[in-house]
Design a protein around this motif. Structure first.
Motif, PDB file in Angstrom:
ATOM      1  N   GLN A  49       0.838  -1.199   0.000  1.00 45.03           N
ATOM      2  CA  GLN A  49       0.000   0.000   0.000  1.00 45.03           C
ATOM      3  C   GLN A  49       0.874   1.250   0.000  1.00 45.03           C
ATOM      4  O   GLN A  49       0.612   2.206  -0.750  1.00 45.03           O
ATOM      5  N   GLU A  54       1.131   4.114  -2.891  1.00 47.19           N
ATOM      6  CA  GLU A  54       0.928   5.533  -2.612  1.00 47.19           C
ATOM      7  C   GLU A  54       2.131   6.357  -3.054  1.00 47.19           C
ATOM      8  O   GLU A  54       1.986   7.466  -3.589  1.00 47.19           O
ATOM      9  N   TYR A 101     -12.621   4.745   1.545  1.00 50.03           N
ATOM     10  CA  TYR A 101     -12.783   5.165   0.150  1.00 50.03           C
ATOM     11  C   TYR A 101     -12.400   6.634  -0.006  1.00 50.03           C
ATOM     12  O   TYR A 101     -11.735   7.013  -0.976  1.00 50.03           O
ATOM     13  N   ASP A 145      -8.664   6.884  -0.093  1.00 49.68           N
ATOM     14  CA  ASP A 145      -8.130   6.408  -1.376  1.00 49.68           C
ATOM     15  C   ASP A 145      -8.366   7.429  -2.480  1.00 49.68           C
ATOM     16  O   ASP A 145      -7.511   7.653  -3.340  1.00 49.68           O
ATOM     17  N   LYS A 173      -5.889  10.176  -2.355  1.00 48.28           N
ATOM     18  CA  LYS A 173      -4.563   9.813  -2.853  1.00 48.28           C
ATOM     19  C   LYS A 173      -4.539   9.630  -4.371  1.00 48.28           C
ATOM     20  O   LYS A 173      -3.515   9.877  -5.018  1.00 48.28           O
ATOM     21  N   LEU A 181      -4.827   1.335  -5.864  1.00 47.17           N
ATOM     22  CA  LEU A 181      -4.833   2.787  -5.928  1.00 47.17           C
ATOM     23  C   LEU A 181      -4.631   3.270  -7.361  1.00 47.17           C
ATOM     24  O   LEU A 181      -5.241   4.264  -7.791  1.00 47.17           O
TER      25      LEU A 181
END
Length: 353
Positions: free
Chosen positions: A147, A151, A192, A195, A198, A247
């Motif tokens: 993750q 990111e 959500y 996310d 990002k 993502l």
């Protein structure tokens, strides 16, 4: 390993404790009273329990029910010691969760063999439980690392796009914060919304595929130039699509759909209403609002009130009505985001000699 022995007969307790001490790495805990055993079990978890069936105040069957009523003690093996050879007693005990039986008078080698087997099973289950916990922790660690990598990749790609896109980094930050705000106000859930925060900065990554003469043109674009410019949505989608990183998949969805309009007149696919992905409908509001309230080479910055009036005028045409209402319901926070992430004033370049 601790073995709890519950028997109202002291002689039996002494004999069973002596047998337990002969086992490797096993210590007996003896209780003459089932009530005392219940009290001890509130703060302790033995590795095995030996119960006499016939006891005053509470017999072995009642104590067994109490033990099996405690989820914390589910994995502890219980052996019933009884002089009663009736089948119905054994069946009842098995139904209540008893693991094995010993018949009085006990045979020492048999007792030792049965206890060794149950303790080995207990130890194996504990190892499996610990291994499962370790594996779960490792999966969680690796997932978190992936993750973070996703990111970081999104952040770096966003920075790369800023070098070609004339829009400022502050615009990207504001529209990402607006997107998160809309998602939260619409009840989409915190995960959500985060996310979206990002992934939204990647909405215009496709502009790296647009020629400079169009992308950096100071005035309005001609219809032909606008056709080329609109290709950035599909280009961005091609750059980001089919990734194993969730993502990036969300960012690809945003890149392709954030120029669609609620009434179906947008691009690149002319989608309408709920056919437009939720992420695209949210980012459309955030992106347009910030574009209106930002200075561009071809336009002045609109006031917040002017931009708000435009958004309301296009409710149900360009923008999803419910999402726009959610955005406007948090107007104080919108103003705060605008104020705290204002564009930096550019300083004039020094004159060349």
């Amino acid at each position: 390993m601790n073995i709890l022995i519950v028997d109202d007969d002291r002689t039996n307790l002494f004999i069973m404790a002596a047998i337990v001490r002969r086992l490797d790495d096993a210590d007996p805990v003896t209780m003459e009273s089932p009530l005392a055993a219940m009290e001890w079990l509130r703060g302790n978890e033995p590795d095995l329990i030996l119960l006499d069936q016939m006891m005053p105040d509470m017999d072995g069957m009642d104590l067994l029910r109490h033990i099996r009523g405690e989820s914390r003690l589910d994995g502890v093996p219980v052996v019933m010691i009884t002089a009663n050879t009736a089948v119905d007693i054994r069946v009842r005990a098995l139904d209540e969760g008893c693991n094995d039986f010993l018949t009085k008078p006990v045979v020492v080698p048999e007792v030792q063999a049965r206890l060794r087997n149950l303790l080995a099973l207990r130890q194996s289950r504990a190892l499996l439980r610990d291994r499962a916990a370790l594996l779960a922790a490792e999966v969680e660690r690796v997932t978190a690392a992936l993750q973070r990598q996703g990111e970081e990749l999104v952040t770096r790609l966003s920075r790369a796009s800023e070098y070609r896109d004339p829009e400022t980094g502050a615009h990207i930050e504001r529209m990402a914060l607006y997107s998160k705000l809309i998602a939260e106000a619409a009840g989409c859930g915190g995960a959500y919304a985060q996310d979206l925060r990002k992934a939204a900065p990647m909405h215009d990554i496709g502009k790296i595929g647009i020629p400079d003469m169009i992308l950096l043109k100071p005035g309005r674009l001609s219809p032909e130039e606008m056709t080329v410019m609109r290709q950035h949505a599909a280009i961005g989608h091609r750059i980001l699509a089919n990734s194993d990183i969730p993502l990036l998949r969300l960012a690809a969805e945003i890149a392709l759909s954030h120029h669609e309009k609620f009434d179906g007149t947008g691009y690149p696919n002319g989608l309408a209403a709920d056919a437009i992905p939720l992420s695209g409908r949210i980012v459309a509001i955030a992106d347009v609002f910030d574009a209106l309230t930002s200075t561009r080479p071809y336009k002045r910055s609109w006031t917040m009130e002017e931009a708000q009036a435009y958004m309301v005028e296009n409710r149900g045409r360009h923008f999803d009505p419910a999402l726009l209402d959610a955005f406007l319901s948090r107007w104080d926070e919108v103003c705060t985001i605008r104020r705290e992430n204002a564009d930096e004033l550019s300083e004039p370049l020094p004159e060349q000699a």
